[in-house]
Motif scaffolding. Structure first.
Motif, PDB file in Angstrom:
ATOM      1  N   PRO A 322       0.801  -1.233   0.000  1.00  0.00           N
ATOM      2  CA  PRO A 322       0.000   0.000   0.000  1.00  0.00           C
ATOM      3  C   PRO A 322       0.831   1.279   0.000  1.00  0.00           C
ATOM      4  O   PRO A 322       0.539   2.225  -0.735  1.00  0.00           O
ATOM      5  CB  PRO A 322      -0.829  -0.121   1.287  1.00  0.00           C
ATOM      6  N   GLN A 323       1.868   1.312   0.819  1.00  0.00           N
ATOM      7  CA  GLN A 323       2.687   2.519   0.886  1.00  0.00           C
ATOM      8  C   GLN A 323       3.422   2.757  -0.430  1.00  0.00           C
ATOM      9  O   GLN A 323       3.532   3.890  -0.905  1.00  0.00           O
ATOM     10  CB  GLN A 323       3.684   2.426   2.037  1.00  0.00           C
ATOM     11  N   SER A 324       3.946   1.690  -1.042  1.00  0.00           N
ATOM     12  CA  SER A 324       4.647   1.829  -2.321  1.00  0.00           C
ATOM     13  C   SER A 324       3.702   2.309  -3.419  1.00  0.00           C
ATOM     14  O   SER A 324       4.083   3.139  -4.261  1.00  0.00           O
ATOM     15  CB  SER A 324       5.269   0.492  -2.732  1.00  0.00           C
ATOM     16  N   ILE A 325       2.473   1.796  -3.410  1.00  0.00           N
ATOM     17  CA  ILE A 325       1.480   2.243  -4.401  1.00  0.00           C
ATOM     18  C   ILE A 325       1.191   3.730  -4.220  1.00  0.00           C
ATOM     19  O   ILE A 325       1.104   4.488  -5.189  1.00  0.00           O
ATOM     20  CB  ILE A 325       0.183   1.427  -4.271  1.00  0.00           C
ATOM     21  N   LEU A 326       1.067   4.151  -2.968  1.00  0.00           N
ATOM     22  CA  LEU A 326       0.815   5.565  -2.672  1.00  0.00           C
ATOM     23  C   LEU A 326       1.967   6.428  -3.177  1.00  0.00           C
ATOM     24  O   LEU A 326       1.747   7.469  -3.814  1.00  0.00           O
ATOM     25  CB  LEU A 326       0.621   5.747  -1.165  1.00  0.00           C
ATOM     26  N   ASP A 327       3.188   6.017  -2.907  1.00  0.00           N
ATOM     27  CA  ASP A 327       4.361   6.763  -3.382  1.00  0.00           C
ATOM     28  C   ASP A 327       4.367   6.846  -4.908  1.00  0.00           C
ATOM     29  O   ASP A 327       4.592   7.913  -5.492  1.00  0.00           O
ATOM     30  CB  ASP A 327       5.652   6.098  -2.898  1.00  0.00           C
ATOM     31  N   LEU A 328       4.111   5.723  -5.551  1.00  0.00           N
ATOM     32  CA  LEU A 328       4.144   5.644  -7.007  1.00  0.00           C
ATOM     33  C   LEU A 328       3.094   6.559  -7.635  1.00  0.00           C
ATOM     34  O   LEU A 328       3.401   7.358  -8.537  1.00  0.00           O
ATOM     35  CB  LEU A 328       3.902   4.190  -7.441  1.00  0.00           C
ATOM     36  N   PHE A 331       3.755  10.494  -6.812  1.00  0.00           N
ATOM     37  CA  PHE A 331       4.870  11.058  -7.572  1.00  0.00           C
ATOM     38  C   PHE A 331       4.505  11.175  -9.056  1.00  0.00           C
ATOM     39  O   PHE A 331       4.868  12.137  -9.722  1.00  0.00           O
ATOM     40  CB  PHE A 331       6.117  10.187  -7.405  1.00  0.00           C
ATOM     41  N   LYS A 332       3.781  10.178  -9.552  1.00  0.00           N
ATOM     42  CA  LYS A 332       3.373  10.201 -10.957  1.00  0.00           C
ATOM     43  C   LYS A 332       2.479  11.414 -11.237  1.00  0.00           C
ATOM     44  O   LYS A 332       2.586  12.057 -12.296  1.00  0.00           O
ATOM     45  CB  LYS A 332       2.623   8.909 -11.285  1.00  0.00           C
ATOM     46  N   SER A 333       1.615  11.733 -10.301  1.00  0.00           N
ATOM     47  CA  SER A 333       0.702  12.865 -10.470  1.00  0.00           C
ATOM     48  C   SER A 333       1.411  14.205 -10.277  1.00  0.00           C
ATOM     49  O   SER A 333       1.269  15.119 -11.090  1.00  0.00           O
ATOM     50  CB  SER A 333      -0.459  12.741  -9.475  1.00  0.00           C
ATOM     51  N   LYS A 594       6.999  29.834   5.651  1.00  0.00           N
ATOM     52  CA  LYS A 594       7.032  29.985   4.197  1.00  0.00           C
ATOM     53  C   LYS A 594       6.628  28.703   3.480  1.00  0.00           C
ATOM     54  O   LYS A 594       5.881  28.745   2.497  1.00  0.00           O
ATOM     55  CB  LYS A 594       8.435  30.417   3.762  1.00  0.00           C
ATOM     56  N   TYR A 595       7.131  27.551   3.964  1.00  0.00           N
ATOM     57  CA  TYR A 595       6.906  26.299   3.249  1.00  0.00           C
ATOM     58  C   TYR A 595       5.791  25.440   3.862  1.00  0.00           C
ATOM     59  O   TYR A 595       4.951  24.902   3.140  1.00  0.00           O
ATOM     60  CB  TYR A 595       8.214  25.495   3.174  1.00  0.00           C
ATOM     61  N   TRP A 596       5.764  25.294   5.160  1.00  0.00           N
ATOM     62  CA  TRP A 596       4.785  24.411   5.801  1.00  0.00           C
ATOM     63  C   TRP A 596       3.415  25.083   5.963  1.00  0.00           C
ATOM     64  O   TRP A 596       2.393  24.443   5.788  1.00  0.00           O
ATOM     65  CB  TRP A 596       5.272  23.969   7.172  1.00  0.00           C
ATOM     66  N   VAL A 597       3.420  26.376   6.310  1.00  0.00           N
ATOM     67  CA  VAL A 597       2.171  27.061   6.649  1.00  0.00           C
ATOM     68  C   VAL A 597       1.538  27.766   5.460  1.00  0.00           C
ATOM     69  O   VAL A 597       0.337  27.617   5.188  1.00  0.00           O
ATOM     70  CB  VAL A 597       2.413  28.076   7.794  1.00  0.00           C
ATOM     71  N   ASP A 598       2.328  28.537   4.716  1.00  0.00           N
ATOM     72  CA  ASP A 598       1.761  29.390   3.663  1.00  0.00           C
ATOM     73  C   ASP A 598       1.401  28.633   2.384  1.00  0.00           C
ATOM     74  O   ASP A 598       0.608  29.130   1.579  1.00  0.00           O
ATOM     75  CB  ASP A 598       2.734  30.532   3.322  1.00  0.00           C
ATOM     76  N   GLN A 599       1.988  27.455   2.178  1.00  0.00           N
ATOM     77  CA  GLN A 599       1.647  26.683   0.986  1.00  0.00           C
ATOM     78  C   GLN A 599       0.412  25.817   1.228  1.00  0.00           C
ATOM     79  O   GLN A 599       0.258  25.223   2.299  1.00  0.00           O
ATOM     80  CB  GLN A 599       2.816  25.781   0.575  1.00  0.00           C
ATOM     81  N   GLU A 600      -0.430  25.734   0.209  1.00  0.00           N
ATOM     82  CA  GLU A 600      -1.643  24.926   0.332  1.00  0.00           C
ATOM     83  C   GLU A 600      -1.298  23.440   0.396  1.00  0.00           C
ATOM     84  O   GLU A 600      -1.832  22.705   1.216  1.00  0.00           O
ATOM     85  CB  GLU A 600      -2.559  25.198  -0.866  1.00  0.00           C
ATOM     86  N   GLY A 601      -0.433  22.985  -0.488  1.00  0.00           N
ATOM     87  CA  GLY A 601      -0.056  21.575  -0.527  1.00  0.00           C
ATOM     88  C   GLY A 601      -1.188  20.674  -1.003  1.00  0.00           C
ATOM     89  O   GLY A 601      -2.248  21.145  -1.461  1.00  0.00           O
ATOM     90  N   GLN A 602      -0.970  19.374  -0.901  1.00  0.00           N
ATOM     91  CA  GLN A 602      -1.988  18.413  -1.321  1.00  0.00           C
ATOM     92  C   GLN A 602      -1.895  17.162  -0.451  1.00  0.00           C
ATOM     93  O   GLN A 602      -0.809  16.631  -0.217  1.00  0.00           O
ATOM     94  CB  GLN A 602      -1.800  18.027  -2.795  1.00  0.00           C
ATOM     95  N   TRP A 603      -3.054  16.689   0.004  1.00  0.00           N
ATOM     96  CA  TRP A 603      -3.116  15.478   0.820  1.00  0.00           C
ATOM     97  C   TRP A 603      -3.221  14.249  -0.073  1.00  0.00           C
ATOM     98  O   TRP A 603      -4.004  14.217  -1.022  1.00  0.00           O
ATOM     99  CB  TRP A 603      -4.331  15.513   1.746  1.00  0.00           C
ATOM    100  N   TRP A 604      -2.445  13.235   0.269  1.00  0.00           N
ATOM    101  CA  TRP A 604      -2.521  11.936  -0.398  1.00  0.00           C
ATOM    102  C   TRP A 604      -2.643  10.863   0.675  1.00  0.00           C
ATOM    103  O   TRP A 604      -1.853  10.835   1.616  1.00  0.00           O
ATOM    104  CB  TRP A 604      -1.279  11.672  -1.250  1.00  0.00           C
ATOM    105  N   LEU A 605      -3.647   9.984   0.533  1.00  0.00           N
ATOM    106  CA  LEU A 605      -3.894   8.960   1.533  1.00  0.00           C
ATOM    107  C   LEU A 605      -4.062   7.587   0.890  1.00  0.00           C
ATOM    108  O   LEU A 605      -4.651   7.465  -0.186  1.00  0.00           O
ATOM    109  CB  LEU A 605      -5.158   9.257   2.341  1.00  0.00           C
ATOM    110  N   MET A 606      -3.554   6.579   1.559  1.00  0.00           N
ATOM    111  CA  MET A 606      -3.837   5.186   1.218  1.00  0.00           C
ATOM    112  C   MET A 606      -4.426   4.539   2.463  1.00  0.00           C
ATOM    113  O   MET A 606      -3.762   4.457   3.506  1.00  0.00           O
ATOM    114  CB  MET A 606      -2.564   4.460   0.799  1.00  0.00           C
TER     115      MET A 606
END
Length: 617
Positions: A322-328, A331-333, A594-606
């Motif tokens: 599961p973790q490897s699939i999530l990483d794959l 990163f692909k996206s 600057k990086y952790w708080v101000d960026q929206e980022g994206q959640w990925w879950l498996m």
């Protein structure tokens, strides 16, 4: 008590697996060991001398570092006494044929061994009935551990009696160390010479080392390949490490076993390398294998077949874990329209293109003189080594000016978008969670501060998300080291789908306010310290982890090679020390916001299928 074990790897495990396992066991117990004992030459003076040599070589490898020597001495001192350690090799070489036979008869022959078989789920399913019929027990999460057996059930009264709580006076308390006084200096020196055709040769000599490491590296990496043949260069270098026209696969294996030497390969986005690690006394025997493999890989069928089996197993694991699939998938996206969409490793889509023909074509096209460099570490005779390399690598023809390949430009990334939730049965009742966002590249002025911030923030996350709220087993944060790096907050084995977001948000807010949760008060409330209080210890830890690479010849060679591939500067890592020490608490806070708080980022879950509908953002 000692454990005697034998192991083998099976090709085509779906064919008569149970009978083949039984045959292997029978062969060990009834045939192979007895045949070995019958041969008088196995106990000749020549054989004893060879055994002593190999055992001495093993000790030289183990004693490469102070830690290695300490572990050796500590083990033997605890088991039987330090004198036994120093006499061990000699005593082992004096074992008689009759004594060896007695041990085999007593401990191995006609005994009922524990036989374990590890196969992928598909093979297990296809052979399940036959395996059970032949006496195998299928190990699951319900019977995998000895403490789950009723007869080993804990006895609270017995445990309490054997583990009495000591008096306060008996508890050892380590002295408080002022980490601000800690200083680390390096005397690492790297000398640059050139072969007669201009190939640069970087040497870091250590006269006290019994081990030497020699690396041939090639710049280029993902600029040599496409998404369709991802991992092709990595596979080519694997073949270089195991085959060559002058030396057969069997000979190379035999020499490696006899001398405890190894030729390994490594590939990254920036390039690939081939490394020989051996004891000084075997360098003359081994160096031509390294060079011939680099210049003239033979692509022997057995070497190719072995590599492809390993790649297939890696891909199998990648697509079932599961973790490897999530990483794959993440990163692909995230790197979809980016140069980093090309992986330096084989992917499920590219493995079909890892052919001998494609590797031969790649080998023919990438050996540009201006992209090759050499790194040597250990107790090197520099002049003799250059003279030897000039006979082979130094005779390569071509231009030593910058290569004609176009340098791949690496733009930064912008990570954002709605949360992505993947499911897999193997993630049942738990989840793997990332919140990805961009982080500074190694050449950015924010890079070091971001690395330190991630380290400090990981402590806050651990104390808030795991200890206080119990939303997961292992939380943390990291920043990448590529030229378009990802950073992340992560939760491994997440168990609370409704509250993990708020727990992470609380930890992030505390860090942004400069409040570092280092422990808990008696009423279970947070105990805070400041970034200033923990910063120097964090810096020292960062520096120590960097310098740990220098403790072995191969580790140092790997570090120097990576520095040259990424930054064209062998000593790049050493220059980071001053930057690390210069970072202030204020910079840590600024970079975190600057990086952790101000960026929206994206959640990925498996997560497990049953948990998908419970996730709350």
């Amino acid at each position: 008590d000692a454990l005697i074990s034998f192991e083998a790897y099976m090709l085509n495990p779906e064919e008569n697996i149970s009978k083949r396992v039984a045959k292997f066991n029978k062969m060990i117990q009834e045939d192979l060991l007895k045949e070995i004992l019958k041969e008088d030459k196995n106990f000749s003076d020549e054989k004893r001398s060879d055994i002593t040599r190999k055992l001495t070589d093993e000790n030289l490898w183990a004693r490469q570092t102070a830690t290695g020597l300490l572990n050796q001495v500590r083990f033997w001192w605890a088991v039987t006494g330090i004198d036994y350690y120093y006499d061990y090799n000699q005593k082992l070489s004096q074992v008689s044929q009759k004594e060896a036979e007695a041990v085999i008869e007593k401990y191995i022959s006609n005994k009922a061994p524990l036989v374990t078989l590890v196969v992928n789920p598909q093979v297990l399913e296809e052979n399940k009935d036959a395996l059970i019929k032949d006496g195998f027990e299928i190990i699951t999460g319900n019977n995998a551990f000895w403490w789950q057996n009723e007869k080993y059930k804990a006895d609270p009264a017995k445990i309490a009696a054997e583990n009495a709580v000591p008096n306060k006076e008996e508890i050892y308390k380590p002295k408080k160390i002022n980490t601000k006084k800690s200083k680390i200096k390096s005397n690492l020196k790297v000398k640059t010479v050139k072969l007669k055709n201009g190939i640069p040769h970087y040497v870091s000599k250590n006269s006290n080392s019994d081990v030497v490491s020699l690396t041939i590296a090639l710049k280029g990496g993902i600029s040599h390949i496409t998404e369709e043949n991802a991992g092709l260069e990595d596979s080519l270098f694997t073949m270089m490490a195991s085959s060559s026209q002058k030396y057969s696969w069997a000979y190379r294996k035999s020499l490696a076993f006899d001398t405890h030497s190894a030729i390994s390969s490594n590939s990254s986005r920036e390039g690939s390398s081939l490394t020989l690690s051996c004891l000084n006394k075997y360098l003359d025997k081994s160096i031509d294998l390294l060079v011939d493999g680099f210049l003239n890989p033979s692509f022997e069928e057995i070497a190719y077949s072995t590599m492809m089996t390993s790649l297939a197993q890696n891909v199998q694991a990648m697509t079932n874990d599961p973790q490897s699939i999530l990483d794959l998938e993440s990163f692909k996206s995230i790197y979809k329209n980016h140069p980093y969409k090309v992986s330096s490793s084989v992917t499920p889509e590219s493995i079909k293109n890892i052919s001998i023909e494609n590797m031969k074509a790649l080998h023919k096209n990438i050996l540009k003189l201006s992209d090759i460099f050499i790194v040597a570490t250990g107790n090197i005779n520099e002049k003799a080594l250059v003279k030897e390399l000039n006979k082979s690598l130094g005779s390569l023809q071509g231009s030593s000016s910058p290569a004609d390949r176009k340098k791949t430009e690496i733009p930064s990334i912008n990570v954002q978008g709605p949360a992505v939730i993947l499911t897999h049965p193997a993630a049942a009742e738990t989840g793997y969670v990332y919140r990805y966002f961009a982080s500074p590249s190694p050449t950015d002025s924010d890079y070091i501060a971001a690395k330190l911030a991630a380290n400090i923030y990981s402590t806050v996350l651990f104390n808030v998300a795991r200890i206080h709220y119990g939303v997961c087993y292992s939380p943390g944060s990291f920043t990448g080291s590529s030229f378009a790096p990802l950073a992340a907050e992560y939760l491994f084995k997440m168990s609370d789908p409704e509250n993990f977001i708020s727990a992470v948000a609380e930890a992030r807010d505390l860090m942004a306010a400069g409040k570092i949760v280092d422990k808990f008060n008696e009423d279970s409330s947070f105990h805070f310290t400041t970034i200033e209080d923990v910063l120097q210890g964090c810096k020292n830890s960062f520096i120590n982890s960097s310098y740990s690479s220098y403790t072995t010849a191969s580790g140092l060679a790997s570090l120097l090679t990576n520095n040259l591939l990424k930054y064209n500067d062998a000593s790049y890592s050493l220059k980071l020390t001053k930057q690390i020490q210069a970072v202030s608490a204020g910079q840590i806070l600024d970079v975190f916001k600057k990086y952790w708080v101000d960026q929206e980022g994206q959640w990925w879950l498996m997560v497990g299928p049953e948990m998908e509908g419970k996730i709350k953002f």
